[in-house]
Design an enzyme around this catalytic site. Structure first.
Site, PDB file in Angstrom:
ATOM      1  N   HIS A  98       0.820  -1.223   0.000  1.00 29.41           N
ATOM      2  CA  HIS A  98       0.000   0.000   0.000  1.00 29.41           C
ATOM      3  C   HIS A  98       0.851   1.270   0.000  1.00 29.41           C
ATOM      4  CE1 HIS A  98       0.614  -0.402   4.445  1.00 29.41           C
ATOM      5  NE2 HIS A  98       0.629   0.920   4.392  1.00 29.41           N
ATOM      6  N   ASP A 140      -0.114  -7.730   0.874  1.00 32.83           N
ATOM      7  CA  ASP A 140       0.309  -6.348   1.102  1.00 32.83           C
ATOM      8  C   ASP A 140       1.832  -6.223   1.107  1.00 32.83           C
ATOM      9  OD1 ASP A 140      -0.030  -3.645   1.376  1.00 32.83           O
ATOM     10  OD2 ASP A 140      -0.364  -3.696   3.543  1.00 32.83           O
ATOM     11  N   SER A 196       5.049   2.433   7.739  1.00 35.91           N
ATOM     12  CA  SER A 196       4.594   1.317   6.912  1.00 35.91           C
ATOM     13  C   SER A 196       5.685   0.869   5.945  1.00 35.91           C
ATOM     14  CB  SER A 196       3.357   1.716   6.120  1.00 35.91           C
ATOM     15  OG  SER A 196       2.247   1.885   6.973  1.00 35.91           O
ATOM     16  N   VAL A 216     -15.006 -23.073   0.663  1.00 32.66           N
ATOM     17  CA  VAL A 216     -16.097 -23.020   1.639  1.00 32.66           C
ATOM     18  C   VAL A 216     -16.398 -21.571   2.010  1.00 32.66           C
ATOM     19  CG1 VAL A 216     -15.580 -25.277   2.650  1.00 32.66           C
ATOM     20  CG2 VAL A 216     -14.507 -23.237   3.603  1.00 32.66           C
TER      21      VAL A 216
END
EC number: 3.4.21.107
Length: 495
Positions: free
Chosen positions: A141, A171, A244, A301
């Site tokens: 990001h 990410d 980040s 599922v």
């Protein structure tokens, strides 16, 4: 007095002897008083000496060697991207920055609307060098959608970077700069992390380059609804915007994680930080290096959580596991014999306490692997071997089919990753249709996004359906809805 008794306080005893020789301590009371002082000093001093000699159970860490050896391999990343900004009307009754603007704008749209404009957006992040030739790992990001990426080193050298590969699900991004003999970081094994171990983060919070913060591992394998394939490392290491993509070091100076996100109510650090395990990130990096697609495991599922009421109905001792709501036709689980109503308790001999733990376990399994899946069926334990498939491209999020909420008289559907990004949110479901009833009475309309219901973050249509079915009747329920870039609470009372 013996020599061994005098040795720690020889100077003090010599002083007393001198006083005696000079006749200052001739009488017995004065001499006894001095001996009492000496004995007290010996007792206190001996206790202090013993305490100083004892080894502490836990030593305080010294992080300076880590920074001295590997701090130069941490980089600052500046990226530039463009976004579309919708123009405002000359006659708008409210300014564009007003929280009411998105609600009023649709009533005043027309030919006089100002044209949309492109706006440059700059962002800061961090990363770390893993090869001497200039390969850099960061969070996806930080650079996703960027048209221009600049990497700055601690020696103030600046390089242009290009994206080698990027994974939204993990990410994780791999960048490349033109360099040689660059400093690098060693990589550790995030599977060996334990709760309570010390950690060190390096990055550029709020643009303050080469900032160091420390903390401990708070939890491991922590699932988050926004990133279902990442078993996050939770810590109390102070992380803020700009951190980040930066490295998370263990005490051996090895990178064990990529600093990724925080939980916050005001945009600042509040003690909950989440990092991508380096083992997970490097799975993506290795695929990028070999120009291969990342293949995720697929069970096929749709699952939901197990409430206390559901546990009693399913004859479970505890409300744990992942309840299978539906199966993909001809999917791996269906072929192996799993059925709706089965509760997955273990996957590959690992316990599944909550529904959020299952996706990263399955996603990180190599397709084609046979995995034992432990289930509870009608109150009886059963183990079924499943050959894990490959996650199909463009597969919708588990539980992402449209759902009709009969108690609210409306239909909701899933949000795409693009829609989440455009609205700058991380979770929610979109309202598709609304009929006269509780939702309409509360002001909920098609196109709105429901982010939260009764204090619970909404992640999928099947989840909100389960919540609505168990909400009390004739009780005001707070609902957080979003239109455009603004969020607001409304109140729904269900029949």
């Amino acid at each position: 007095m013996t020599h061994s008794r005098r040795r720690p306080y020889a100077a003090l005893y010599d002083f007393i002897d001198e006083e005696i020789d000079m006749g200052h301590l001739k009488d017995r009371p004065h001499r006894r008083r001095w001996e009492t002082v000496v004995l007290a000093a010996g007792f206190v001093g001996g206790t202090a000496w013993q305490a100083a000699a004892a080894q502490p159970l836990v030593g305080l860490p010294d992080f300076t060697p880590i920074i001295q050896h590997y701090g130069a391999a941490v980089v600052n990343i500046s990226s530039t991207s463009t976004k579309t900004v919708h123009g405002a009307l000359p006659t708008d009754p409210v300014p564009p920055n007003s929280p009411f603007y998105p609600f009023f704008r649709r009533f005043f749209s027309g030919p006089n609307t100002a044209p949309s404009q492109k706006e440059k957006v700059e962002s800061l992040g961090s990363g770390f060098i893993i090869s001497h030739s200039g390969y850099i790992v960061t969070a996806a990001h930080v650079v996703r959608g960027a048209s221009h990426i600049v990497v700055g080193l601690s020696n103030h050298h600046v390089y242009k970077a290009k994206i080698v590969g990027l994974s939204v699900r993990y990410d994780t991004a791999l960048l490349k700069i033109k360099g040689h003999d660059l400093p690098t970081v060693p990589l550790g094994n995030s599977n060996q992390l334990q709760v309570g171990q010390w950690l060190l983060a390096v990055g550029a919070p709020f643009g303050f380059y080469n900032t160091v913060t420390q903390g401990v591992v708070s939890a491991i394998n922590r699932p988050l609804s926004d990133d279902e394939y990442i078993p996050f490392i939770q810590s109390d290491v102070p992380i803020n915007p700009g951190n980040s993509g930066g490295p998370l070091f263990n005490m051996e100076g090895q990178v064990v994680g990529i600093n990724d996100q925080i939980y916050t109510s005001n945009g600042g650090y509040m003690g909950l930080s989440f990092s991508i395990p380096i083992n997970t990130a490097m799975r993506a990096v290795h695929a990028f290096e070999h120009h291969q697609a990342i293949r995720f495991g697929w069970l096929g599922v749709d699952v939901q959580g197990v409430s206390s009421e559901m546990a009693r109905a399913m004859r479970l001792k505890e409300p744990v596991g992942a309840l299978i709501a539906s199966l993909a036709h001809d999917g791996p689980a269906a072929k192996a014999g799993l059925k709706p109503g089965d509760v997955i308790m273990t996957y590959d001999n690992k316990p599944v306490y909550s529904v959020g733990q299952l996706p990263p376990l399955v996603g990180n399994t190599s397709p084609g692997t046979r995995v034992p899946v432990g289930i509870m069926r009608n109150g009886h334990p059963l183990t079924i071997d499943v050959r894990i498939g490959t996650l199909p491209k463009n597969l919708r999020h588990p539980g992402s089919h449209n759902v009709t909420l009969s108690r609210m008289h409306m239909e909701v559907g899933p949000l795409t990753h693009e829609a989440l990004s455009d609205m700058d949110i991380h979770h929610g479901v979109v309202v598709l249709t609304v009929e006269p009833g509780p939702a309409e009475n509360a002001g909920i309309a098609p196109g709105m996004v429901i982010q939260e219901l009764n204090g619970v973050a909404i992640t999928s249509p099947s989840q909100i359906a389960h919540l609505v079915a168990n909400l009390p009747a004739h009780t005001p329920i707070p609902v957080l809805v979003r239109r455009g870039k603004e969020s607001a609470y409304v109140v729904v009372t269900l029949p």
